[in-house]
Scaffold this motif. Structure first.
Motif, PDB file in Angstrom:
ATOM      1  N   ALA A 116      39.546  42.586 -38.195  1.00  0.00           N
ATOM      2  CA  ALA A 116      38.791  41.432 -38.712  1.00  0.00           C
ATOM      3  C   ALA A 116      38.350  40.545 -37.553  1.00  0.00           C
ATOM      4  O   ALA A 116      37.208  40.044 -37.525  1.00  0.00           O
ATOM      5  CB  ALA A 116      39.667  40.640 -39.684  1.00  0.00           C
ATOM      6  N   LEU A 117      39.232  40.376 -36.594  1.00  0.00           N
ATOM      7  CA  LEU A 117      38.915  39.552 -35.421  1.00  0.00           C
ATOM      8  C   LEU A 117      37.771  40.166 -34.619  1.00  0.00           C
ATOM      9  O   LEU A 117      36.830  39.474 -34.213  1.00  0.00           O
ATOM     10  CB  LEU A 117      40.181  39.415 -34.569  1.00  0.00           C
ATOM     11  N   ILE A 118      37.854  41.483 -34.407  1.00  0.00           N
ATOM     12  CA  ILE A 118      36.821  42.153 -33.617  1.00  0.00           C
ATOM     13  C   ILE A 118      35.471  42.111 -34.343  1.00  0.00           C
ATOM     14  O   ILE A 118      34.418  41.951 -33.719  1.00  0.00           O
ATOM     15  CB  ILE A 118      37.245  43.609 -33.292  1.00  0.00           C
ATOM     16  N   LYS A 119      35.537  42.217 -35.678  1.00  0.00           N
ATOM     17  CA  LYS A 119      34.284  42.183 -36.454  1.00  0.00           C
ATOM     18  C   LYS A 119      33.521  40.877 -36.246  1.00  0.00           C
ATOM     19  O   LYS A 119      32.294  40.843 -36.375  1.00  0.00           O
ATOM     20  CB  LYS A 119      34.574  42.395 -37.945  1.00  0.00           C
ATOM     21  N   THR A 120      34.263  39.806 -35.933  1.00  0.00           N
ATOM     22  CA  THR A 120      33.566  38.526 -35.693  1.00  0.00           C
ATOM     23  C   THR A 120      32.824  38.529 -34.358  1.00  0.00           C
ATOM     24  O   THR A 120      32.066  37.603 -34.062  1.00  0.00           O
ATOM     25  CB  THR A 120      34.560  37.337 -35.666  1.00  0.00           C
ATOM     26  N   LYS A 121      33.063  39.554 -33.541  1.00  0.00           N
ATOM     27  CA  LYS A 121      32.490  39.587 -32.181  1.00  0.00           C
ATOM     28  C   LYS A 121      31.333  40.566 -32.051  1.00  0.00           C
ATOM     29  O   LYS A 121      30.578  40.496 -31.079  1.00  0.00           O
ATOM     30  CB  LYS A 121      33.538  40.036 -31.149  1.00  0.00           C
ATOM     31  N   VAL A 122      31.260  41.557 -32.966  1.00  0.00           N
ATOM     32  CA  VAL A 122      30.270  42.619 -32.739  1.00  0.00           C
ATOM     33  C   VAL A 122      28.892  42.237 -33.336  1.00  0.00           C
ATOM     34  O   VAL A 122      28.780  41.298 -34.087  1.00  0.00           O
ATOM     35  CB  VAL A 122      30.717  43.985 -33.314  1.00  0.00           C
ATOM     36  N   GLU A 138      43.177  35.080 -28.829  1.00  0.00           N
ATOM     37  CA  GLU A 138      42.859  34.872 -30.247  1.00  0.00           C
ATOM     38  C   GLU A 138      43.760  35.715 -31.147  1.00  0.00           C
ATOM     39  O   GLU A 138      44.173  35.283 -32.214  1.00  0.00           O
ATOM     40  CB  GLU A 138      41.399  35.209 -30.526  1.00  0.00           C
ATOM     41  N   ALA A 139      44.063  36.916 -30.679  1.00  0.00           N
ATOM     42  CA  ALA A 139      44.918  37.802 -31.473  1.00  0.00           C
ATOM     43  C   ALA A 139      46.324  37.209 -31.594  1.00  0.00           C
ATOM     44  O   ALA A 139      46.914  37.192 -32.685  1.00  0.00           O
ATOM     45  CB  ALA A 139      44.980  39.194 -30.834  1.00  0.00           C
ATOM     46  N   ILE A 140      46.852  36.713 -30.484  1.00  0.00           N
ATOM     47  CA  ILE A 140      48.202  36.135 -30.520  1.00  0.00           C
ATOM     48  C   ILE A 140      48.231  34.919 -31.447  1.00  0.00           C
ATOM     49  O   ILE A 140      49.202  34.703 -32.164  1.00  0.00           O
ATOM     50  CB  ILE A 140      48.682  35.800 -29.093  1.00  0.00           C
ATOM     51  N   ALA A 141      47.155  34.163 -31.459  1.00  0.00           N
ATOM     52  CA  ALA A 141      47.069  33.026 -32.389  1.00  0.00           C
ATOM     53  C   ALA A 141      47.166  33.515 -33.837  1.00  0.00           C
ATOM     54  O   ALA A 141      47.591  32.784 -34.724  1.00  0.00           O
ATOM     55  CB  ALA A 141      45.767  32.271 -32.172  1.00  0.00           C
ATOM     56  N   GLN A 142      46.790  34.779 -34.043  1.00  0.00           N
ATOM     57  CA  GLN A 142      46.916  35.355 -35.396  1.00  0.00           C
ATOM     58  C   GLN A 142      48.113  36.295 -35.498  1.00  0.00           C
ATOM     59  O   GLN A 142      48.182  37.149 -36.380  1.00  0.00           O
ATOM     60  CB  GLN A 142      45.623  36.085 -35.757  1.00  0.00           C
ATOM     61  N   ILE A 200      46.600  46.034 -37.632  1.00  0.00           N
ATOM     62  CA  ILE A 200      45.284  46.589 -37.291  1.00  0.00           C
ATOM     63  C   ILE A 200      44.195  45.940 -38.158  1.00  0.00           C
ATOM     64  O   ILE A 200      43.080  45.686 -37.682  1.00  0.00           O
ATOM     65  CB  ILE A 200      45.293  48.131 -37.443  1.00  0.00           C
ATOM     66  N   ALA A 201      44.549  45.622 -39.402  1.00  0.00           N
ATOM     67  CA  ALA A 201      43.584  44.924 -40.269  1.00  0.00           C
ATOM     68  C   ALA A 201      43.235  43.564 -39.662  1.00  0.00           C
ATOM     69  O   ALA A 201      42.047  43.187 -39.568  1.00  0.00           O
ATOM     70  CB  ALA A 201      44.164  44.749 -41.675  1.00  0.00           C
ATOM     71  N   ARG A 202      44.236  42.830 -39.217  1.00  0.00           N
ATOM     72  CA  ARG A 202      43.994  41.522 -38.606  1.00  0.00           C
ATOM     73  C   ARG A 202      43.140  41.650 -37.352  1.00  0.00           C
ATOM     74  O   ARG A 202      42.202  40.883 -37.138  1.00  0.00           O
ATOM     75  CB  ARG A 202      45.326  40.894 -38.180  1.00  0.00           C
ATOM     76  N   LEU A 203      43.485  42.644 -36.535  1.00  0.00           N
ATOM     77  CA  LEU A 203      42.775  42.831 -35.271  1.00  0.00           C
ATOM     78  C   LEU A 203      41.329  43.262 -35.539  1.00  0.00           C
ATOM     79  O   LEU A 203      40.388  42.769 -34.891  1.00  0.00           O
ATOM     80  CB  LEU A 203      43.521  43.903 -34.460  1.00  0.00           C
TER      81      LEU A 203
END
Lengths: 397, 397
Positions: free
Chosen positions: A391-397, A346-350, A386-389
């Motif tokens: 934001a991505l992690i926030k969708t998981k917690v 997912e990160a690479i997609a972003q 790090i902001a992008r990453l």
């Protein structure tokens, strides 16, 4: 003249390489060379720190003065003056190190290969940190050891755990300064305790130290080889303080071992480039590293701080990370339910990349971990990535 | 902080390296560096052939134009343009070779190590010539093969002997051009027959070709890889046509094998110096070797002739030697009762050196043989050294 209908060969690979795969990191790096990707996946030093002009002048000087010698076959153990330089520098730690104990290698990766080749039989017990350097695991695994993982905490590996699992081990491998992958530093007390534990067991302690000079603070901690030169094998490299592309490292060991390593190196690649060794000696012999290394420290320390601030700003509660006092890496621990290998897709997609933590574990992987390098990414890109990453992690917690 | 009374480590080396010793040749070379010794013992190319100025200009050009790239970590498989150069050059033999089949190595010694690492289990059958290249035996022996020696005559190895001993072998290793140590050339007919025999058995044929370009005659004989690119693994080197001290060679193999070799190389030393590869490409890309190699051939051919004439003049009846059509070595067979290892002690006392033949045999040594190199010794010294050696041998026959 061509054979008639030759059957394609049914390749029968040796057992030792059947499990061998390309490094996860190198595969990720191939994906992340696209310029739009902000990659924290690299283990590369910053090219901004490469002393190109000094190297150029040194190649010119060595080839002008001693071209025919530099371009001829050389001794397996290495270029004499450079071995002396290494021995002198290590002897500053208090224990006398002899030039005869120094074997120059084709990068310190070769030292890992030679050490396992010489010390590890199939099934031999090998002690490593939890997690450990992936390149070491790759090198050792070819020789089919039985890994024993030493538990760790914020101060690095826990020496008290060694006696119970270390009996008859062929080696203990540790990276005490700003460890790859965790960025952690082994405390002074633990260094002494680890040296003591290995000496009691009669187990060679491998001290891998590619980042030791890259301390952000005042004085680096004492090397373990200085505490017991007859029981510790030290590995160093010019990759992080000068340049990695030339492939130059060294291993320093008690004489019985270094002689066997030299024989193994002779069979493996005869010797490491004479020219490269003479050029590196030419660059460093008058103290160049003493001016040069502080500029690397400063750059990396600044970018480490930028990353730490960005992590604090953008990563959600429940995520923790290490506070490196030197080196190139931060280690992030996510909530247990997040698999960093899946997160990477997912990160690479972003357009942001990192290295998942699982491959760094010799035994049981903790799949909620990941490694971030901050040294090749400029500050504004660190913040953005790090902001992008986050934001991505926030969708998981 | 030092451990109390640490016991010295009782080194427990892996079984694979317990028999490992330093190469006889390298030990002899240490003795024979004294300037008064006329040494035919070396396996070194003549430094008179090293293109120092071209290398110097190329280092300057590469570091000026692409310093940061050349000094950074690089791909394990090697520098793309150089791999293409190798593939194109080998494709001239008629069979198409792809750049993806080329793995750049740290000298061709590393290719030997990687091949055995990837193909040889303990006890695996490995076929070699009688005698065979010592460096190959050293590299292979670490992986504890069972050697099968293929008989040879003046035209090189005898392919008819292969089917009877080659079943289930993991590899057959041959050095068809101006073999080290014998200087012999494998005939065209035998090349075809060997390729055929290996293809029928499904045994990978390793074609080691460091000297192929150093033919004294017109056209070199066809490469075996061109006869069956799916069954032959080709090894080349820049050591004998450019300079050895930089440690640059390559192995060309069918894709399933080259991919496994690449993984093994990644674990062994990550990659070979980027800078060195870019510089070599810079030197050779516009056809430099086509002008340069003929000058090496001319020098070596002249000195080979001087040695042959000196042998004819000074060696007694009952001694025979090979007539190399290229390369660097002549192989001498003494009367059966003369042990060349013992002869060497007496020769060194008279300031002349050679390499005894016994270490070149994988199974039963023929101790009445020896290897002479004629490329680093000037003509008048060749005559003087051979006269001394001949006088010594005359006292034994």
């Amino acid at each position: 003249m061509k054979p008639e209908n030759p059957a394609p060969i049914q390749w029968h690979f040796a057992q030792r390489v059947q499990q061998l795969q390309s490094s996860v990191i190198r595969e990720i790096l191939k994906i992340t060379v696209r310029p739009e990707v902000i990659s924290f996946a690299g283990g590369l030093p910053s090219p901004a720190t490469f002393p190109v002009a000094q190297m150029q002048a040194a190649f010119d000087a060595v080839l002008s003065r001693q071209g025919k010698v530099a371009l001829q076959y050389g001794p397996t153990d290495g270029y004499g003056p450079l071995r002396e330089w290494v021995a002198d520098r290590l002897s500053r730690g208090g224990a006398k190190i002899l030039p005869e104990q120094v074997l120059m290698t084709s990068g310190s990766q070769q030292a890992l290969d030679l050490l396992a080749k010489v010390l590890v039989d199939e099934g031999s017990k090998v002690l490593v940190e939890t997690p450990s350097y992936l390149g070491a695991l790759q090198a050792f695994s070819v020789y089919q050891p039985q890994y024993m993982s030493i538990p760790t905490d914020e101060d690095g590996l826990i020496p008290e755990a060694v006696p119970a699992i270390g009996q008859d081990a062929r080696l203990l491998y540790a990276l005490p300064n700003f460890q790859n992958p965790t960025g952690r530093t082994l405390s002074v007390e633990r260094r002494a305790a680890l040296v003591e534990a290995c000496a009691r067991l009669g187990v060679p302690l491998i001290e891998d130290d590619p980042y030791g000079e890259l301390s952000y603070r005042a004085a680096p901690l004492p090397r373990m080889i200085s505490m017991n030169p007859q029981g510790v094998v030290y590995m160093g490299s010019f990759s992080k303080v000068l340049t990695p592309g030339i492939r130059l490292g060294y291993v320093v060991a008690p004489l019985p071992l270094v002689q066997k390593l030299e024989q193994a190196k002779q069979a493996a690649d005869l010797h490491t480039s004479q020219l490269t060794q003479m050029v590196v000696y030419e660059v460093i012999k008058d103290g160049f590293l003493d001016q040069h290394i502080p500029t690397i420290r400063k750059l990396y320390a600044e970018q480490c701080q930028v990353m730490d601030a960005a992590l604090t700003e953008h990563f959600p509660a429940g995520v923790t990370w290490t506070k490196p006092e030197g080196g190139m890496f931060t280690w992030v621990t996510l909530p247990k339910h997040i698999d960093s290998m899946k997160l990477l897709d997912e990160a690479i997609a972003q357009n942001v990349a990192f290295v998942p933590g699982a491959p760094f574990y010799a035994n049981v992987p903790e799949s909620n971990t990941l490694r971030l390098s901050f040294v090749t990414v400029p500050p504004e890109k660190i913040r953005e990535g790090i902001a992008r990453l986050g934001a991505l992690i926030k969708t998981k917690v």
